[in-house]
Design a protein around this motif. Structure first.
Motif, short mmCIF file in Angstrom:
data_model
loop_
_atom_site.label_atom_id
_atom_site.label_comp_id
_atom_site.label_asym_id
_atom_site.label_seq_id
_atom_site.Cartn_x
_atom_site.Cartn_y
_atom_site.Cartn_z
N LEU A 1 31.69 -20.79 44.07
CA LEU A 1 30.00 -21.61 45.09
C LEU A 1 30.04 -22.66 45.51
O LEU A 1 30.46 -23.96 44.89
CB LEU A 1 29.12 -21.84 43.59
CG LEU A 1 28.78 -20.47 42.75
CD1 LEU A 1 27.80 -21.11 41.57
CD2 LEU A 1 27.60 -19.54 43.20
N VAL B 1 23.15 -23.35 46.74
CA VAL B 1 23.78 -23.08 46.43
C VAL B 1 24.38 -21.67 47.42
O VAL B 1 23.13 -20.69 47.40
CB VAL B 1 23.89 -23.01 45.18
CG1 VAL B 1 25.12 -22.25 44.17
CG2 VAL B 1 23.19 -24.11 44.47
N ASP C 1 27.42 -18.66 48.35
CA ASP C 1 28.28 -17.92 47.04
C ASP C 1 29.18 -17.78 47.99
O ASP C 1 29.46 -16.66 49.27
CB ASP C 1 28.36 -16.69 46.43
CG ASP C 1 28.86 -15.55 46.20
OD1 ASP C 1 30.40 -15.60 46.03
OD2 ASP C 1 28.15 -14.78 45.49
N GLY D 1 21.60 -20.07 45.35
CA GLY D 1 20.38 -20.81 44.77
C GLY D 1 19.65 -21.93 45.55
O GLY D 1 20.33 -21.92 46.50
N VAL E 1 17.18 -19.28 41.48
CA VAL E 1 18.02 -18.44 41.69
C VAL E 1 18.15 -16.70 41.36
O VAL E 1 17.14 -16.80 40.91
CB VAL E 1 19.32 -19.10 40.16
CG1 VAL E 1 20.57 -17.99 41.18
CG2 VAL E 1 19.17 -19.98 39.61
N ILE F 1 24.80 -21.14 38.13
CA ILE F 1 23.42 -21.93 39.04
C ILE F 1 22.24 -22.91 39.03
O ILE F 1 22.02 -23.99 39.13
CB ILE F 1 22.70 -20.66 39.68
CG1 ILE F 1 24.65 -19.97 40.80
CG2 ILE F 1 22.19 -21.85 41.55
CD1 ILE F 1 24.26 -19.09 41.60
#
Length: 335
Positions: free
Chosen positions: A17, A68, A70, A79, A102, A111
């Motif tokens: 992440l 956030v 991936d 997120g 999230v 997260i």
């Protein structure tokens, strides 16, 4: 304030992440993330792209938002956290309010913990700068989201109050406002009414335990300059014989998830004029304005601190409770 390690755009979090700052071009993707989470939780999507844009405009800046991604999935957004910081003068504490989301396909990857950890960092740093006695992290949990409630409870959060959202269908005509003797009404005049409206607002809400006193400059910044939905024609001022503002209704067109509805942000009466029907008159006037603009509904939030009298007033005008939101918080160690 010390550097915030969570803002490093190159920082890799556990599990592939990455945390980064947003850009305005991220608004649509963030709205999609909220929609996916809402659809999974209730089956009803409320958050639109415009809602995210308005929320971000009301923050101090995009530095109050963290995304956030991936990394292994092509930097897919999984997120988002939004943070506001204030100084609670009553409790001598810095308070960081965090609203996080999230993606349902990314739950269980830590997260939410990352977003909460960042709130702790901000709260501690702000307490150091302000030399506050305590640091607090605060958030909200929508009624019915038992999973989120259990998650926050397990991390030391306790219920401090709740908000009730009330709504009225505007398809039916309503009673006309009946103004108390000696009261005149007019719309807000930018550049002329800021100080007298601020004085009335502070007096009307000054005896509410959760009211945060604001200077004139702070009030104008919060209620006028930083609110992209502020419309002077939707702010009604009730004045006495001397021309002093003794009651006000601050409203707007559009609520989150319902652009066709009106929102009542502030409705207040100074103590000396309470009990004379002025609050009901202001409310009915606002509802009448919404109808004349073709809006289909009206909504507002009621804090439990004022829940008794306020709910009774709104129920007499036909509004009904449609949702409860709990406010939860925890103390953060500052050393």
């Amino acid at each position: 304030m010390p550097p915030d390690p969570w803002t490093d755009e190159l920082r890799l979090a556990p599990g592939g992440l990455r945390l980064r700052r947003p850009a305005w071009s991220d608004v649509a993707a963030v709205a999609d993330l909220h929609a996916a989470a809402e659809r999974a939780r209730t089956g009803e999507v409320r958050t639109r792209t415009e809602d995210v844009r308005v929320r971000w405009l009301m923050l101090d800046g995009l530095e109050d938002v963290v995304l956030v991604e991936d990394v292994d999935a092509g930097h897919t957004l999984v997120g988002v956290g939004e943070y506001t910081t204030e100084l609670d003068l009553l409790d001598e504490a810095t308070v960081v309010h965090v609203e996080g989301q999230v993606h349902p396909a990314a739950t269980g990857r830590g997260i939410a913990t990352l977003l909460l950890d960042r709130a702790d960092v901000r709260a501690r740093d702000a307490a150091t700068v302000e030399q506050a006695a305590a640091a607090v992290v605060r958030t909200t949990v929508v009624d019915g989201d038992d999973r989120a409630r259990a998650w926050f409870t397990a991390r030391g959060f306790v219920l401090v109050r709740h908000l009730l959202t009330m709504r009225l269908d505007l398809s039916e005509p309503a009673a006309a406002p009946s103004w108390p003797a000696g009261i005149a009404t007019r719309r807000f005049r930018p550049g002329r009414d800021e100080e007298r409206t601020w004085r009335a607002h502070q007096a009307a809400f000054g005896d509410v335990a959760t009211h945060l006193p604001l200077t004139l400059e702070e009030w104008v910044e919060d209620r006028v300059l930083r609110d992209p939905a502020f419309d002077p024609s939707l702010t009604v001022l009730a004045t006495d014989a001397a021309g002093e503002v003794v009651g006000l209704a601050v409203t707007r067109v559009g609520v989150e998830g319902a652009p066709e509805e009106g929102w009542i942000r502030d409705l207040g009466v100074v103590p000396a004029w309470r009990g004379r029907g002025l609050g009901m008159a202001l409310l009915l006037d606002a509802l009448h304005t919404f109808r004349t603009r073709g809006l289909t509904g009206a909504a507002l939030d009621v804090d439990d601190v004022t829940i008794g009298a306020a709910v009774r007033l709104y129920e007499r005008a036909g509004l009904r409770i449609v949702r409860r939101t709990d406010v939860v918080e925890r103390l953060v160690a500052t050393h």
